[in-house]
Design a protein around this motif. Sequence first.
Motif, PDB file in Angstrom:
ATOM      1  N   MET A   1       0.793  -1.191  -0.178  1.00 35.39           N
ATOM      2  CA  MET A   1      -0.063  -0.148  -0.090  1.00 35.39           C
ATOM      3  C   MET A   1       0.944   1.370  -0.508  1.00 35.39           C
ATOM      4  O   MET A   1       0.229   2.341  -0.035  1.00 35.39           O
ATOM      5  N   GLY A   2       2.090   1.267  -0.245  1.00 31.81           N
ATOM      6  CA  GLY A   2       3.094   2.209  -0.219  1.00 31.81           C
ATOM      7  C   GLY A   2       2.978   2.471  -1.487  1.00 31.81           C
ATOM      8  O   GLY A   2       1.945   2.869  -2.502  1.00 31.81           O
ATOM      9  N   GLU A   3       4.013   4.363  -1.832  1.00 34.11           N
ATOM     10  CA  GLU A   3       3.945   4.613  -3.569  1.00 34.11           C
ATOM     11  C   GLU A   3       4.123   3.868  -4.242  1.00 34.11           C
ATOM     12  O   GLU A   3       4.896   2.897  -4.213  1.00 34.11           O
ATOM     13  N   ASN A   4       3.535   4.307  -5.065  1.00 34.41           N
ATOM     14  CA  ASN A   4       3.324   3.439  -6.610  1.00 34.41           C
ATOM     15  C   ASN A   4       3.369   4.425  -7.785  1.00 34.41           C
ATOM     16  O   ASN A   4       2.510   4.745  -7.953  1.00 34.41           O
ATOM     17  N   PRO A   5       4.447   3.855  -8.459  1.00 33.05           N
ATOM     18  CA  PRO A   5       6.024   3.544  -8.316  1.00 33.05           C
ATOM     19  C   PRO A   5       6.467   3.900  -7.389  1.00 33.05           C
ATOM     20  O   PRO A   5       6.265   5.362  -7.024  1.00 33.05           O
ATOM     21  N   SER A   6       7.875   3.325  -6.401  1.00 36.02           N
ATOM     22  CA  SER A   6       8.044   3.959  -5.216  1.00 36.02           C
ATOM     23  C   SER A   6       9.374   5.128  -5.926  1.00 36.02           C
ATOM     24  O   SER A   6      10.183   3.854  -6.014  1.00 36.02           O
ATOM     25  N   THR A   7       9.325   5.962  -6.019  1.00 35.70           N
ATOM     26  CA  THR A   7       9.824   7.191  -6.791  1.00 35.70           C
ATOM     27  C   THR A   7      11.251   7.886  -5.499  1.00 35.70           C
ATOM     28  O   THR A   7      12.315   7.693  -4.845  1.00 35.70           O
TER      29      THR A   7
ATOM     30  N   ARG B   1      13.288  -4.400  -0.890  1.00 36.33           N
ATOM     31  CA  ARG B   1      12.782  -4.195  -0.775  1.00 36.33           C
ATOM     32  C   ARG B   1      10.906  -3.660  -0.857  1.00 36.33           C
ATOM     33  O   ARG B   1      10.052  -3.873  -0.525  1.00 36.33           O
ATOM     34  N   ILE B   2      11.286  -4.380  -2.182  1.00 39.72           N
ATOM     35  CA  ILE B   2       9.767  -4.539  -3.097  1.00 39.72           C
ATOM     36  C   ILE B   2       9.646  -5.800  -2.830  1.00 39.72           C
ATOM     37  O   ILE B   2      10.153  -6.837  -3.837  1.00 39.72           O
ATOM     38  N   ALA B   3       8.424  -6.277  -2.182  1.00 42.53           N
ATOM     39  CA  ALA B   3       7.799  -7.742  -2.559  1.00 42.53           C
ATOM     40  C   ALA B   3       7.435  -8.303  -3.636  1.00 42.53           C
ATOM     41  O   ALA B   3       7.417  -9.525  -4.147  1.00 42.53           O
ATOM     42  N   GLU B   4       6.174  -7.606  -3.675  1.00 49.14           N
ATOM     43  CA  GLU B   4       5.406  -8.184  -4.605  1.00 49.14           C
ATOM     44  C   GLU B   4       5.462  -6.667  -5.020  1.00 49.14           C
ATOM     45  O   GLU B   4       3.304  -7.255  -5.830  1.00 49.14           O
ATOM     46  N   GLY B   5       5.677  -6.158  -5.962  1.00 49.73           N
ATOM     47  CA  GLY B   5       5.845  -5.257  -6.638  1.00 49.73           C
ATOM     48  C   GLY B   5       5.353  -3.652  -6.073  1.00 49.73           C
ATOM     49  O   GLY B   5       5.188  -2.612  -7.287  1.00 49.73           O
ATOM     50  N   ILE B   6       4.735  -3.568  -5.329  1.00 48.04           N
ATOM     51  CA  ILE B   6       4.329  -1.994  -4.977  1.00 48.04           C
ATOM     52  C   ILE B   6       5.196  -2.606  -3.161  1.00 48.04           C
ATOM     53  O   ILE B   6       4.997  -3.250  -2.506  1.00 48.04           O
ATOM     54  N   ILE B   7       6.062  -1.756  -2.942  1.00 48.28           N
ATOM     55  CA  ILE B   7       6.377  -0.787  -1.640  1.00 48.28           C
ATOM     56  C   ILE B   7       5.140  -1.386  -0.619  1.00 48.28           C
ATOM     57  O   ILE B   7       3.891  -0.721  -0.365  1.00 48.28           O
ATOM     58  N   ASP B   8       5.733  -1.439   0.821  1.00 49.67           N
ATOM     59  CA  ASP B   8       4.787  -1.677   1.900  1.00 49.67           C
ATOM     60  C   ASP B   8       4.853  -1.014   2.512  1.00 49.67           C
ATOM     61  O   ASP B   8       6.095   0.128   2.567  1.00 49.67           O
ATOM     62  N   ILE B   9       4.264  -0.467   3.731  1.00 48.96           N
ATOM     63  CA  ILE B   9       4.230   0.955   4.134  1.00 48.96           C
ATOM     64  C   ILE B   9       5.319   0.552   5.620  1.00 48.96           C
ATOM     65  O   ILE B   9       4.838   0.244   5.907  1.00 48.96           O
ATOM     66  N   GLY B  10       5.947   1.513   5.783  1.00 49.40           N
ATOM     67  CA  GLY B  10       7.084   0.246   6.754  1.00 49.40           C
ATOM     68  C   GLY B  10       8.491   0.561   6.666  1.00 49.40           C
ATOM     69  O   GLY B  10       8.709   0.261   5.885  1.00 49.40           O
ATOM     70  N   PRO B  11       9.422   0.140   7.395  1.00 50.28           N
ATOM     71  CA  PRO B  11      10.671  -0.499   6.896  1.00 50.28           C
ATOM     72  C   PRO B  11      10.869  -1.710   6.593  1.00 50.28           C
ATOM     73  O   PRO B  11      11.921  -1.591   6.486  1.00 50.28           O
ATOM     74  N   TYR B  12       9.807  -2.481   6.697  1.00 53.00           N
ATOM     75  CA  TYR B  12      10.293  -3.768   6.552  1.00 53.00           C
ATOM     76  C   TYR B  12       9.496  -4.561   5.648  1.00 53.00           C
ATOM     77  O   TYR B  12       8.166  -3.936   5.653  1.00 53.00           O
ATOM     78  N   GLU B  13       9.568  -4.981   4.429  1.00 54.73           N
ATOM     79  CA  GLU B  13       8.933  -5.945   3.597  1.00 54.73           C
ATOM     80  C   GLU B  13       7.952  -6.605   4.369  1.00 54.73           C
ATOM     81  O   GLU B  13       8.212  -7.451   5.536  1.00 54.73           O
ATOM     82  N   LYS B  14       6.409  -7.592   3.725  1.00 55.02           N
ATOM     83  CA  LYS B  14       5.869  -8.384   4.968  1.00 55.02           C
ATOM     84  C   LYS B  14       6.902  -9.654   5.001  1.00 55.02           C
ATOM     85  O   LYS B  14       7.449 -10.207   4.227  1.00 55.02           O
TER      86      LYS B  14
END
Length: 335
Positions: free
Chosen positions: A296-302, A315-328
């Motif tokens: 649910m983070g910024e997409n694309p992540s600039t 940092r991006i596990a499933e195409g869209i960056i997660d919110i917070g310091p960790y990917e799920k």
Amino acid sequence: ADRDLSFNFPDSVVVLGGYPSGGGILEERDWVCYKTILCGDIGIVGDNSDNSYHVVVTTNVDSVTVIDGFCITDGNANGSGMNRGNGGGWLNEGSGEGNESSPTIVNCVITGNRAAGAGGGMFNNGSDLGNSSPVLINCIISNNNAEAGGGIANYGLNGMSSPTLTNCIVSGNAAAFGGGIYNRGDFQGISTPSLINCDLVGNSASSQGGGMFNAAANPTMVNSIIWNNSTAFEGFGSFSITINYSISQAGAVYIDGGNNKPDGTDPLFIYSPLNTAAPTAAGDFHVQHGSPAINMGENPSTSNTYPTDLDGMSRIAEGIIDIGPYEKLIQCDTD
């Protein structure tokens, strides 16, 4: 004990921690398994009254100065004057006309430090026409306390102090003002810190600004989580905080930059202590399956182009960056 003793890193050095005891090759480096601890407990063990005023000092260093893979702990800046009363864990000194101190700090944990004045964990001094704007990546600042800025204090009075934090956690810190972070840009100064994919969680202020206190400062947050602080944001003078693609605790006052979750949406941390526990290093800020932070983070992540998260995973596990310091955390099929 000589309480002015500290680790003074000069300009343009690259210092790496995380090697096995006795040293090793670069491929063996692991700052989680092989902790390199910089400790201010130089006198009677366990008695912080004779600890170093600052564990680490950087003065007028530029961004090619890299400090990577250390734990900074047990500083006690309780002396008189700015240089002994601020920055128990780390004093980053770039004040004065024409001066700048903006090191790059990676994979570091700043914990268990205190200051009688400002910046229990870290004090960035860019006042009086100076500049102190470090870059922190994949760092944890927790369990620190001070009068102002338990975790970090950024002083840009008549100068500039605008750090950038990426994939960082600021948690469990305590202060009277700005439990987590304290920003000052008054007296015609500039303080515009940027927090990208960060957690500002479980911090406490006895007066104002549990998460963050802003004095004529204008920070921004993207892909970040503000949660369980005694209050989110407070300050004085002309200040504002702009947030987008983020999750915030209820009652926070900020400029909505768009794409935020409704205030009070639970990020579903694995374990997030209440702010009444601060100062504390406790907490597990990975998110559970089904968290509203996932994808649910910024997409694309600039905003965040760093290749790994705080765990050192992609940092991006499933195409869209997660919110917070960790990917799920990836759930493995054990069937």
